[in-house]
Design a protein around this motif. Structure first.
Motif, short mmCIF file in Angstrom:
data_model
loop_
_atom_site.label_atom_id
_atom_site.label_comp_id
_atom_site.label_asym_id
_atom_site.label_seq_id
_atom_site.Cartn_x
_atom_site.Cartn_y
_atom_site.Cartn_z
N ALA A 1 -4.93 2.45 2.10
CA ALA A 1 -4.04 3.71 2.62
C ALA A 1 -2.44 3.13 2.56
O ALA A 1 -2.49 1.98 3.25
CB ALA A 1 -4.54 4.61 3.60
N THR A 2 -1.70 3.95 2.15
CA THR A 2 -0.29 3.18 2.45
C THR A 2 1.04 4.65 2.66
O THR A 2 0.60 5.65 2.33
CB THR A 2 0.05 2.60 1.27
OG1 THR A 2 1.64 1.82 1.32
CG2 THR A 2 0.21 3.39 -0.09
N ARG A 3 2.10 4.29 3.20
CA ARG A 3 3.07 5.35 3.50
C ARG A 3 4.14 4.98 2.52
O ARG A 3 5.02 5.66 2.08
CB ARG A 3 3.53 5.45 5.09
CG ARG A 3 2.48 5.93 5.90
CD ARG A 3 2.11 7.58 5.40
NE ARG A 3 1.00 7.99 6.28
CZ ARG A 3 -0.06 8.09 5.56
NH1 ARG A 3 -0.43 7.93 4.31
NH2 ARG A 3 -1.31 8.82 6.32
N LEU B 1 4.70 -4.45 11.05
CA LEU B 1 5.82 -5.01 11.07
C LEU B 1 5.75 -6.23 12.56
O LEU B 1 6.42 -7.29 12.43
CB LEU B 1 7.10 -4.28 11.41
CG LEU B 1 7.87 -4.01 9.91
CD1 LEU B 1 9.05 -3.05 10.59
CD2 LEU B 1 8.41 -5.25 9.39
N SER B 2 4.80 -5.68 13.25
CA SER B 2 4.72 -6.74 14.73
C SER B 2 4.62 -7.98 14.10
O SER B 2 4.81 -9.00 14.77
CB SER B 2 3.63 -6.00 15.40
OG SER B 2 3.96 -5.03 15.86
N ALA B 3 3.65 -8.23 13.03
CA ALA B 3 3.34 -9.38 12.39
C ALA B 3 4.25 -10.32 12.14
O ALA B 3 4.17 -11.87 11.76
CB ALA B 3 2.24 -9.36 11.35
N GLN C 1 3.76 -0.81 0.84
CA GLN C 1 3.50 -2.25 0.85
C GLN C 1 2.03 -2.72 0.86
O GLN C 1 1.65 -3.72 0.28
CB GLN C 1 4.33 -2.71 2.28
CG GLN C 1 4.32 -4.21 2.38
CD GLN C 1 4.93 -5.04 1.20
OE1 GLN C 1 6.13 -4.28 0.65
NE2 GLN C 1 5.09 -6.22 1.09
N THR C 2 1.35 -1.71 1.79
CA THR C 2 -0.20 -2.13 1.73
C THR C 2 -0.78 -2.02 0.20
O THR C 2 -1.74 -2.72 -0.12
CB THR C 2 -1.00 -0.95 2.77
OG1 THR C 2 -0.11 -0.94 4.09
CG2 THR C 2 -2.29 -1.44 2.86
N GLU C 3 -0.28 -0.94 -0.47
CA GLU C 3 -0.58 -0.88 -1.87
C GLU C 3 -0.36 -2.47 -2.59
O GLU C 3 -1.25 -2.88 -3.23
CB GLU C 3 -0.02 0.30 -2.64
CG GLU C 3 -0.56 0.47 -3.98
CD GLU C 3 0.19 1.80 -4.71
OE1 GLU C 3 1.33 2.09 -4.50
OE2 GLU C 3 -0.50 2.49 -5.08
N GLY D 1 4.20 -6.74 7.15
CA GLY D 1 4.58 -5.72 6.19
C GLY D 1 6.03 -5.71 5.75
O GLY D 1 6.50 -6.98 5.48
N ALA D 2 6.67 -4.89 5.56
CA ALA D 2 8.04 -4.55 5.02
C ALA D 2 8.83 -3.60 5.90
O ALA D 2 8.56 -2.69 6.14
CB ALA D 2 8.10 -4.40 3.50
N LEU D 3 10.02 -4.08 5.68
CA LEU D 3 11.33 -2.85 6.18
C LEU D 3 11.80 -2.29 5.06
O LEU D 3 12.33 -2.85 4.24
CB LEU D 3 12.28 -3.64 7.10
CG LEU D 3 12.19 -3.50 8.47
CD1 LEU D 3 13.40 -4.53 9.01
CD2 LEU D 3 12.43 -2.14 9.27
C1 LIG Z 1 7.94 5.31 11.13
C2 LIG Z 1 7.42 4.16 11.26
C3 LIG Z 1 6.63 3.75 12.35
C4 LIG Z 1 6.05 2.58 12.41
N1 LIG Z 1 5.22 1.94 13.34
C5 LIG Z 1 4.87 0.67 13.54
C6 LIG Z 1 4.14 0.34 14.44
O1 LIG Z 1 3.78 1.12 15.56
N2 LIG Z 1 3.97 -0.98 14.71
C7 LIG Z 1 4.29 -1.92 13.71
O2 LIG Z 1 3.83 -3.12 13.76
N3 LIG Z 1 5.00 -1.35 12.57
C8 LIG Z 1 5.35 -0.24 12.42
N4 LIG Z 1 5.84 0.27 11.35
C9 LIG Z 1 6.23 -0.79 10.23
C10 LIG Z 1 5.12 -0.40 9.36
O3 LIG Z 1 3.76 -0.66 9.73
C11 LIG Z 1 5.59 -1.61 7.99
O4 LIG Z 1 6.72 -1.08 7.28
C12 LIG Z 1 4.53 -1.54 6.80
O5 LIG Z 1 4.87 -2.60 5.90
C13 LIG Z 1 4.07 -0.20 6.41
O6 LIG Z 1 3.21 -0.31 5.14
P1 LIG Z 1 3.21 0.73 4.00
O7 LIG Z 1 4.22 0.34 3.09
O8 LIG Z 1 1.91 0.34 3.26
O9 LIG Z 1 2.95 1.89 4.61
C14 LIG Z 1 6.31 1.48 11.40
C15 LIG Z 1 7.04 1.91 10.23
C16 LIG Z 1 7.49 3.06 9.99
C17 LIG Z 1 8.53 3.54 8.98
#
Ligand SMILES: Cc1cc2nc3c(=O)[nH]c(=O)nc-3n(C[C@H](O)[C@H](O)[C@H](O)COP(=O)(O)O)c2cc1C
Length: 175
Positions: free
Chosen positions: A9-11, A90-92, A14-16, A127-129
């Motif tokens: 699952a991804t938002r 991102l914590s990682a 990046q997970t994809e 992950g990624a920002l």
């Molecule tokens: C609204 C929002 C909340 C987030 N909350 C956390 C969090 O609680 N802890 C963390 O380590 N990263 C957090 N992140 C970073 C995401 O986990 C990171 O960008 C990740 O790469 C997203 O993966 P995705 O693209 O597969 O959804 C957050 C990112 C966003 C946009």
């Protein structure tokens, strides 16, 4: 031929990307591999697979609901097979090792709270920002968090922290 199933699952994508990379490594290693997005997954029979891998990302301490539901609805089947879960967050990627450890421990506790299914292996993946994908308020919030974590603060670009060598090692360690 051994068969692997990856469900993610991804938002923000990046997970994809990580899930596709793991699929590529499995295929390289001659595993027949099925890859699905938890949002659109139809009927899959977990019994048909020898290895089950799940991946989600963390947003405000939560893993994607569609993935959590799938995993928890299939607890017995998942636990009866070789399995792994990877969490993209991102914590990682936090620079300070003490803060990173603290945030990853917190993330691990949140995973344990949300997933009643017990995994043989849980991997934390940086992950990624993706400022380009955030709303304006979110750009500011993410920049504040990024600053504390020692990550990128320039709105004009995205930052990828995923260590692809580690992803490869993770994939091969499961085979
Ligand atoms: C609204 C929002 C909340 C987030 N909350 C956390 C969090 O609680 N802890 C963390 O380590 N990263 C957090 N992140 C970073 C995401 O986990 C990171 O960008 C990740 O790469 C997203 O993966 P995705 O693209 O597969 O959804 C957050 C990112 C966003 C946009």
């Amino acid at each position: 031929m051994k068969k692997a199933l990856i469900i993610y699952a991804t938002r923000e994508g990046q997970t994809e990307k990580v899930a596709h990379k793991i699929r590529d490594h499995f295929v390289e290693a001659k595993l027949e591999t099925s890859l699905h997005d938890a949002k659109t997954i139809g009927k899959v029979n977990l019994e048909d697979f020898d290895l089950l891998v799940f991946g989600g990302s963390m947003h405000i301490g939560g893993i994607e609901k569609e993935l959590v539901s799938f995993i928890n609805d299939h607890k017995e089947q998942i636990e009866s097979k070789p399995n792994a879960f990877f969490l993209v967050l991102l914590s990682a990627a936090t620079k300070d090792p003490v803060l990173r450890e603290e945030w990853l421990n917190d993330a691990r506790k949140r995973v344990d709270k949300q997933l009643i299914t017990k995994f043989n292996r849980i991997e934390m993946v940086a992950g990624a920002l993706k400022y380009s994908k955030y709303s304006w308020p979110m750009k500011w919030i993410m920049r504040m968090i990024a600053k504390r974590a020692g990550e990128g603060t320039d709105f004009g670009r995205d930052y990828e922290y995923t260590d692809w060598k580690k992803v490869k090692e993770f994939a091969y360690s499961l085979i």
